[in-house]
Design a protein around this motif. Sequence first.
Motif, PDB file in Angstrom:
ATOM      1  N   ALA A 293       0.683  -1.265  -0.013  1.00 36.01           N
ATOM      2  CA  ALA A 293       0.479   0.025   0.068  1.00 36.01           C
ATOM      3  C   ALA A 293       0.945   1.313  -0.257  1.00 36.01           C
ATOM      4  O   ALA A 293       0.140   2.264   0.230  1.00 36.01           O
ATOM      5  N   GLU A 294       1.972   1.097   0.182  1.00 40.10           N
ATOM      6  CA  GLU A 294       2.580   2.532  -0.082  1.00 40.10           C
ATOM      7  C   GLU A 294       2.939   2.933  -1.273  1.00 40.10           C
ATOM      8  O   GLU A 294       2.436   2.855  -2.196  1.00 40.10           O
ATOM      9  N   GLY A 295       2.095   4.876  -0.983  1.00 39.02           N
ATOM     10  CA  GLY A 295       2.267   5.630  -1.528  1.00 39.02           C
ATOM     11  C   GLY A 295       0.738   5.624  -1.833  1.00 39.02           C
ATOM     12  O   GLY A 295       0.418   6.816  -2.422  1.00 39.02           O
ATOM     13  N   THR A 296      -0.253   4.584  -1.327  1.00 40.77           N
ATOM     14  CA  THR A 296      -1.864   4.843  -1.044  1.00 40.77           C
ATOM     15  C   THR A 296      -2.342   5.601   0.202  1.00 40.77           C
ATOM     16  O   THR A 296      -1.306   5.504   1.162  1.00 40.77           O
ATOM     17  N   PRO A 297      -3.551   5.902   0.072  1.00 45.77           N
ATOM     18  CA  PRO A 297      -4.284   6.740   1.440  1.00 45.77           C
ATOM     19  C   PRO A 297      -4.524   5.446   2.656  1.00 45.77           C
ATOM     20  O   PRO A 297      -5.404   5.799   3.956  1.00 45.77           O
ATOM     21  N   ILE A 298      -4.380   4.222   2.279  1.00 44.60           N
ATOM     22  CA  ILE A 298      -4.258   3.147   3.432  1.00 44.60           C
ATOM     23  C   ILE A 298      -3.464   3.319   4.344  1.00 44.60           C
ATOM     24  O   ILE A 298      -2.346   3.339   4.314  1.00 44.60           O
ATOM     25  N   ARG A 299      -3.982   2.766   5.146  1.00 43.15           N
ATOM     26  CA  ARG A 299      -3.712   3.294   6.461  1.00 43.15           C
ATOM     27  C   ARG A 299      -3.644   1.448   7.632  1.00 43.15           C
ATOM     28  O   ARG A 299      -5.150   1.019   7.384  1.00 43.15           O
ATOM     29  N   SER A 300      -2.676   0.868   7.852  1.00 41.95           N
ATOM     30  CA  SER A 300      -2.677  -0.429   8.689  1.00 41.95           C
ATOM     31  C   SER A 300      -2.354  -0.151   9.827  1.00 41.95           C
ATOM     32  O   SER A 300      -1.027   0.848  10.076  1.00 41.95           O
ATOM     33  N   TYR A 301      -2.479  -0.759  10.955  1.00 38.23           N
ATOM     34  CA  TYR A 301      -1.907  -1.149  12.457  1.00 38.23           C
ATOM     35  C   TYR A 301      -2.287  -2.720  12.832  1.00 38.23           C
ATOM     36  O   TYR A 301      -3.027  -3.215  12.021  1.00 38.23           O
TER      37      TYR A 301
ATOM     38  N   GLY B  27      -9.528   5.341  14.388  1.00 32.95           N
ATOM     39  CA  GLY B  27      -9.979   4.219  12.946  1.00 32.95           C
ATOM     40  C   GLY B  27      -8.579   4.314  11.985  1.00 32.95           C
ATOM     41  O   GLY B  27      -7.052   4.582  12.090  1.00 32.95           O
ATOM     42  N   VAL B  28      -9.208   2.756  11.105  1.00 34.41           N
ATOM     43  CA  VAL B  28      -7.828   2.373  10.583  1.00 34.41           C
ATOM     44  C   VAL B  28      -8.292   1.427   9.532  1.00 34.41           C
ATOM     45  O   VAL B  28      -9.515   0.813   9.496  1.00 34.41           O
ATOM     46  N   ASP B  29      -7.104   1.853   8.096  1.00 34.58           N
ATOM     47  CA  ASP B  29      -8.251   0.543   7.306  1.00 34.58           C
ATOM     48  C   ASP B  29      -8.069  -0.723   7.378  1.00 34.58           C
ATOM     49  O   ASP B  29      -9.548  -0.993   7.667  1.00 34.58           O
ATOM     50  N   VAL B  30      -7.231  -0.852   7.675  1.00 31.60           N
ATOM     51  CA  VAL B  30      -6.299  -2.830   7.948  1.00 31.60           C
ATOM     52  C   VAL B  30      -6.013  -2.290   9.441  1.00 31.60           C
ATOM     53  O   VAL B  30      -5.028  -2.199   9.677  1.00 31.60           O
ATOM     54  N   LEU B  31      -6.903  -3.703   9.914  1.00 35.66           N
ATOM     55  CA  LEU B  31      -6.223  -3.931  11.491  1.00 35.66           C
ATOM     56  C   LEU B  31      -5.875  -5.398  11.389  1.00 35.66           C
ATOM     57  O   LEU B  31      -6.519  -6.656  10.943  1.00 35.66           O
TER      58      LEU B  31
END
Length: 456
Positions: A139-147, A165-169
């Motif tokens: 997902a590098e360079g995209t708005p997606i954030r994971s945790y 909040g996160v996109d991907v947990l």
Amino acid sequence: MEQNNNRRRGFRGGKGKPRSAPFSGAANEGRRAPARDPLPTGPFADMGIDARINANIAAMGLNKPTPIQSQAIPSVVEGRDVLGLAQTGTGKTAAFGLPMLTRLIKFGKKPDPKTCRALILAPTRELATQIATNIDAYAEGTPIRSYRVVGGASINVQTERLSRGVDVLIATPGRLIDLIERRAVDLSQTTYLVLDEADQMLDIGFIHALRKIARILPRDRQTLLFSATMPKLMSELADTYLTDPIKVAVNPPGQAAKKIDQGVHFVNQGDKATLLAEYLSKHPGELAMVFGRTKHGCEKLSKLLEKWGFAVAAIHGNKSQGQRERALQAFRDGETQVLVATDVAARGLDIPQVAHVYNYDLPNVPENYVHRIGRTGRAGRDGNAIAFCAPAEVGELRAIERAMKSSIRVVGGEAPTGPIPSGQPSRGRGKPANTGGNKRPTRRPSRKPQGSRAKS
């Protein structure tokens, strides 16, 4: 309300009908449209993977889909639930991660506080960390954030991060339950769920946690379940989580990768440490993983190897999360060449430079042997795996060979004589490994048959 209606329309169609992608088309009418990228090319692009993600994986050298990716990605893109049977090291993370990110990237706005749009459950901290690393790279360079949330780390820090909040947990079930009970995470907007290495989650007692999580998740979601084996409880788990799934299977359970050269060395239990040191000395500078059965045995063995001059680290359940992560990083960076571990490291560690795997103690569960040796022979490389078999472990060895439907060639020592009860394990399971004396070995142990079992 529009968001909830869109999710219902997109994720749970009629029985047996593919569900349309929830994050595109009419379902996103009125949302901010993402910037258009040049049309991607290549096999992953042909399966519908987003241009930016496609560029990232191309830069990582992922240009040809593995069998599990070729079979699973099109069904995931269609919106179908998937039941995947595949061993570790077959590319499952990309199989579920690439289409997941492709959907999430089109959502067009940030997630609400405390929510996650996609949830990935993994049985161990190490596997969760590996998945998080890969998702971030894709997902590098995209708005997606994971945790990533796992035990052994500060739950207060995790709570504070989830508040945004996160996109991907990415989570282990135990820590996720802790966060749910603290009302630190809200799964009501989770529209994409992955259960990775589900059979191991059952093996280590997470069935009750998984049932509890299932009751909290919305019905309108897409679910992917990946497993290396199909125990009886897996059918219940699949029925609970999946709706009309597509089944894909590669590398039948119990089969090891063909690029791994396997061997068994018969040795008295008390001579195992000496024999291991001799094997390690033959391959200086090459990364090796050593698997033991117990936390105490692994810690004792690692300290002995360190005393003998080897650069070694250990990973097991008695180590804190910080200690485990530092040990893994030092191993990846080549600061240590030997990693001694229990089965917590048997799945999810993707370190292509691992050239050798030594089964210092044979596993109690035959299938775990394949997972252990799967830490080598990765990314198209050749690998070597040697099993040390004491007289009391012949039963475990035969069970492993039956599970793989093939014999392991003998590379040293001689098999003990005498009958081994069919279908029954050897005595002595669960006892700490005997690491021998404290003197650095100078010669190879005798290869004569051992007439009696050494005390452990």
